[in-house]
Every structure is written in structure tokens, then in C-alpha cells.
Design a protein around this motif. Sequence first.
Motif, short mmCIF file in Angstrom:
data_model
loop_
_atom_site.label_atom_id
_atom_site.label_comp_id
_atom_site.label_asym_id
_atom_site.label_seq_id
_atom_site.Cartn_x
_atom_site.Cartn_y
_atom_site.Cartn_z
N ARG A 45 10.41 71.87 -14.81
CA ARG A 45 9.53 70.73 -14.84
C ARG A 45 8.08 71.34 -14.98
O ARG A 45 8.06 72.61 -14.19
CB ARG A 45 9.62 69.54 -14.03
CG ARG A 45 10.94 68.86 -14.09
CD ARG A 45 11.09 67.68 -13.48
NE ARG A 45 10.28 66.78 -13.75
CZ ARG A 45 10.42 65.70 -14.54
NH1 ARG A 45 11.41 65.86 -15.22
NH2 ARG A 45 9.60 64.80 -14.99
N PRO A 46 7.12 70.94 -15.47
CA PRO A 46 5.80 71.46 -15.50
C PRO A 46 4.98 71.48 -14.41
O PRO A 46 3.90 72.38 -14.04
CB PRO A 46 4.98 70.52 -16.61
CG PRO A 46 5.53 69.13 -16.33
CD PRO A 46 6.99 69.35 -16.20
N ASP A 47 5.21 70.70 -13.40
CA ASP A 47 4.79 70.90 -12.04
C ASP A 47 4.90 72.08 -11.43
O ASP A 47 6.07 72.80 -11.48
CB ASP A 47 4.99 69.74 -11.04
CG ASP A 47 5.09 68.20 -11.90
OD1 ASP A 47 3.87 67.64 -12.16
OD2 ASP A 47 6.01 67.92 -12.32
N ASP A 48 4.06 72.39 -10.08
CA ASP A 48 4.21 73.40 -9.46
C ASP A 48 5.51 72.88 -8.47
O ASP A 48 5.77 71.74 -8.27
CB ASP A 48 3.08 73.65 -8.21
CG ASP A 48 1.74 74.31 -8.93
OD1 ASP A 48 2.17 74.98 -10.10
OD2 ASP A 48 0.87 74.27 -8.47
N LEU A 49 6.12 73.76 -7.98
CA LEU A 49 7.60 73.51 -7.28
C LEU A 49 7.17 73.45 -5.78
O LEU A 49 6.58 74.24 -5.01
CB LEU A 49 8.59 74.50 -7.38
CG LEU A 49 9.09 74.52 -8.89
CD1 LEU A 49 9.76 75.61 -9.29
CD2 LEU A 49 9.56 72.98 -9.20
N ASN A 50 7.46 72.39 -5.14
CA ASN A 50 7.52 72.05 -3.59
C ASN A 50 8.85 71.56 -2.84
O ASN A 50 9.49 70.44 -3.61
CB ASN A 50 6.27 71.22 -3.37
CG ASN A 50 6.23 70.70 -1.90
OD1 ASN A 50 6.78 69.67 -1.44
ND2 ASN A 50 5.55 71.24 -0.86
N ILE A 51 9.19 72.00 -1.79
CA ILE A 51 10.16 71.28 -1.00
C ILE A 51 9.61 70.93 0.38
O ILE A 51 9.11 71.75 0.85
CB ILE A 51 11.35 72.23 -0.87
CG1 ILE A 51 12.26 71.37 0.00
CG2 ILE A 51 11.27 73.68 -0.06
CD1 ILE A 51 13.98 72.05 -0.01
N THR A 52 9.87 69.50 0.50
CA THR A 52 9.19 68.95 1.80
C THR A 52 10.52 68.52 2.65
O THR A 52 11.38 67.60 2.14
CB THR A 52 8.17 68.06 1.75
OG1 THR A 52 7.02 68.51 1.00
CG2 THR A 52 7.94 67.09 2.91
N ASP A 53 10.44 68.88 3.90
CA ASP A 53 11.78 68.64 4.81
C ASP A 53 11.15 67.84 5.59
O ASP A 53 10.22 68.02 6.82
CB ASP A 53 12.19 69.80 5.54
CG ASP A 53 13.49 69.33 6.36
OD1 ASP A 53 14.11 68.58 6.13
OD2 ASP A 53 13.82 70.35 7.07
N TYR A 54 11.50 66.36 5.65
CA TYR A 54 11.03 65.42 6.58
C TYR A 54 11.94 65.19 7.76
O TYR A 54 12.85 65.15 7.69
CB TYR A 54 10.77 63.74 5.70
CG TYR A 54 10.06 63.74 4.49
CD1 TYR A 54 8.96 63.41 4.74
CD2 TYR A 54 10.54 64.27 3.58
CE1 TYR A 54 8.30 63.60 3.34
CE2 TYR A 54 10.04 63.89 2.12
CZ TYR A 54 8.52 63.58 2.25
OH TYR A 54 7.76 63.48 1.21
N GLY A 55 11.19 65.22 8.93
CA GLY A 55 11.89 65.38 10.17
C GLY A 55 12.66 66.61 10.42
O GLY A 55 13.65 66.75 10.89
N CYS A 56 11.74 67.61 10.09
CA CYS A 56 12.29 69.01 10.06
C CYS A 56 12.78 69.41 11.51
O CYS A 56 13.89 70.35 11.34
CB CYS A 56 11.18 70.04 9.70
SG CYS A 56 9.64 70.13 10.55
#
Length: 366
Positions: A45-56
Motif C-alpha cells: 500500500r502507498p503509506d509508510d508502514l507502522n505496527i502499533t502494539d496496544y497494551g504492549c
Amino acid sequence: MSEADETSPSTEGMVDYDANSRAQKEHALGNADVIADLAQRVANRPDDLNITDYGCGPGQSAIETVRPALDAWSSLVPRKNVSVCHADQPGNDWNALMSLVAGKSGYLNRPHPPLVSAAVGSFYERMVPDRSVSVGTCFFASHWLRSTASFDAPDTVWFADLTGNARHEMWRRAKEDWVRFLRLRAEELQPGGFLFVSTIGAVPEAGEINDTAASGRGIYRAMQAITKSMTEDGLLARDVTDNFVFGLWFLTAQEAREAFEEKSGLADLYDVDTIDVIGVDGGGDVFSSYLDDPLEYASKYVGYTKAFAASSLRAGLFEPTLGKGKDTTQLEAEFFRRFEELYREKTTAYALEQWHLKVILRRKDS
């Protein structure tokens, strides 16, 4: 991780969280293929890539949760901008977590390391910018409610054994919090991005209280037995224990789906990929290999239970009793001494059973 009290997060004051979070780490490792697949599905996909872990949380499980996405993106799109966001409450042990991130078992020792950030706050509020998350994960966290619970419930310390008005009110809160959590994540996800929630669940079971079998019922009923014995011995105040309930709810698959079937607006935000509750192989007793040594078996259960329950017990039971001339540290020590003794004597009678709720949602493009 706990959202049960925004001013007293569950990771605050945890005892050796990383050493006693085996279940969390194994859960992350067990879902590595799913995380990698979701990362692959958004890679181009065209966006920059991010992974966010909620409650890490502060342990190695936080590393193992994001690693599969980083590996997938490194292989598929090595030139893309990639970032990781670890999201949790202020009381999380951030120093411990960042030491792991940068350590030998971390993920920064790769040719093109990701940008790393922390989002500090409650996941019942906004945590990251709009449309910034490619893959969001939330493991063993979303079952904690937004606020503490207090009901007239002298016979139980947890939601699954509540009856009557107390249960109806607890479910109302749980449903509202589940919908709120999903709406907020929809604002933060990129179009086409994925949210993967895997947490503690429950299944229908005829003959069980409320015809529902909830994960960890042995542990919570063991804690109720200790609470009762300490109250009868005058160590805990009855007016405190009669109203204490852990601020959590383990959803069944049907309860999780209801949020999309009612007028919540979620069906307009997400395509539902998966909503299911899965039993853990072997019944989920992660300490069954120690059964030949009851002392070690009991010790493992104490460490595991302290890691997720100690702060709630302090805030809900021990500290309120403190105002009645008791010592919090001594009360906690006595509670877990009795808890350990119970597991030495009863072993599998209070074994940890586990069912995991698995929810995968895709943010709609429009």
C-alpha cells in the motif's frame, strides 16, 4: 496490561513481569504467522508502514509481537519507511521494555532498523495520529475495562460468577468499552490496515454459572477462596471484600460479534475477517510440566498470578483495608502465601484453563 484503573495501571508495581509472562510470550510466538500475513497484505500500500502494539506491557512478548511484521516488511519492501509504536499506560515499565528493544533479543540490530516510539496513555482514548497504523495488535489486554468495578458481590471476585443486576451492569460496561476501543482504533488505522485483537475469551458451557466457561476460572476461584478465608480470619475488611470485583470481562465470540450487529456504526468502519474463540491445546495449563513437583508447580502459579493480578488486589482489597489498621505489604504476602499453599495441596483443581478470543478486522478504504 490492565486498563482497569487509569490511575493505577496493572504493570505498575508488577513483580518480575518478564520472568512471569511466559503465557504472553508464547501467545505472541504462536501468532507470528498471522502477524506476518497481515503485514504482507499491507506491504504494497502507498503509506509508510507502522505496527502499533496496544497494551504492549514491559516484557519480551512486546518484542515478539512486532518482530514478524518487521521481518516481512524487510523482505518484501526493504526501502519503505517502517516504524514501531509500543502503546501502554504511564505506569508501564518503559525502561525495561526499551532495554529489551535495544538488547540482544530486540529488533534494532538489523540492517535498516525501524523508527521506535512509545504512546503513553489509555487505549480507551486516542493514542496515535489518524491513519497512521498499518497493523495494530492488542494481545491479552482488551479484556480489562476502562474503570474499576464495585458491586454487591460477596461470593465472587470476578465477572463470570456474577448474577442478577451486578452481572447486567458489568456486561453493559464491557460492551460499551469494547465498542469504544474498536471505534478509536478505526480512526488510527490506515485505510486497508488491519487490527488483530487476541485476548482471553469465554465459551458457552451448559451447567456452568451463567452457562459460560471463562478462561482462568480456576485461578479466579482460587483467589476468591483466599479472599474469603482472609475475611473470615479478620485480615481483610468484609465491607471491602463484599464489593471487590476485578475490572475485566472475557468475551464470547457472540458477545464480540454483537458490536457489529447492533447500531454501533462499526459495520461501516470495518470488514470482519475473523471473530472466533479458540481453545488452547492441552487445556491451557502452561505449568503442567511441573506437576511432579507440587512446590514448583505452586510457585509458578504464584508468579504468574502476581504478574497480572497483584496491582488490582492492592488497589481493590489491600489498600482499602489498610485504612483499617492493616499493612498492605503484609496482606499481600499473606494472600499469596495462602494462594501458594492452596496450589500445593490442590494442584490441578485450580488449573489454568484458556480460551482465546481472536478478532481480525480490516479498516474499510472509504
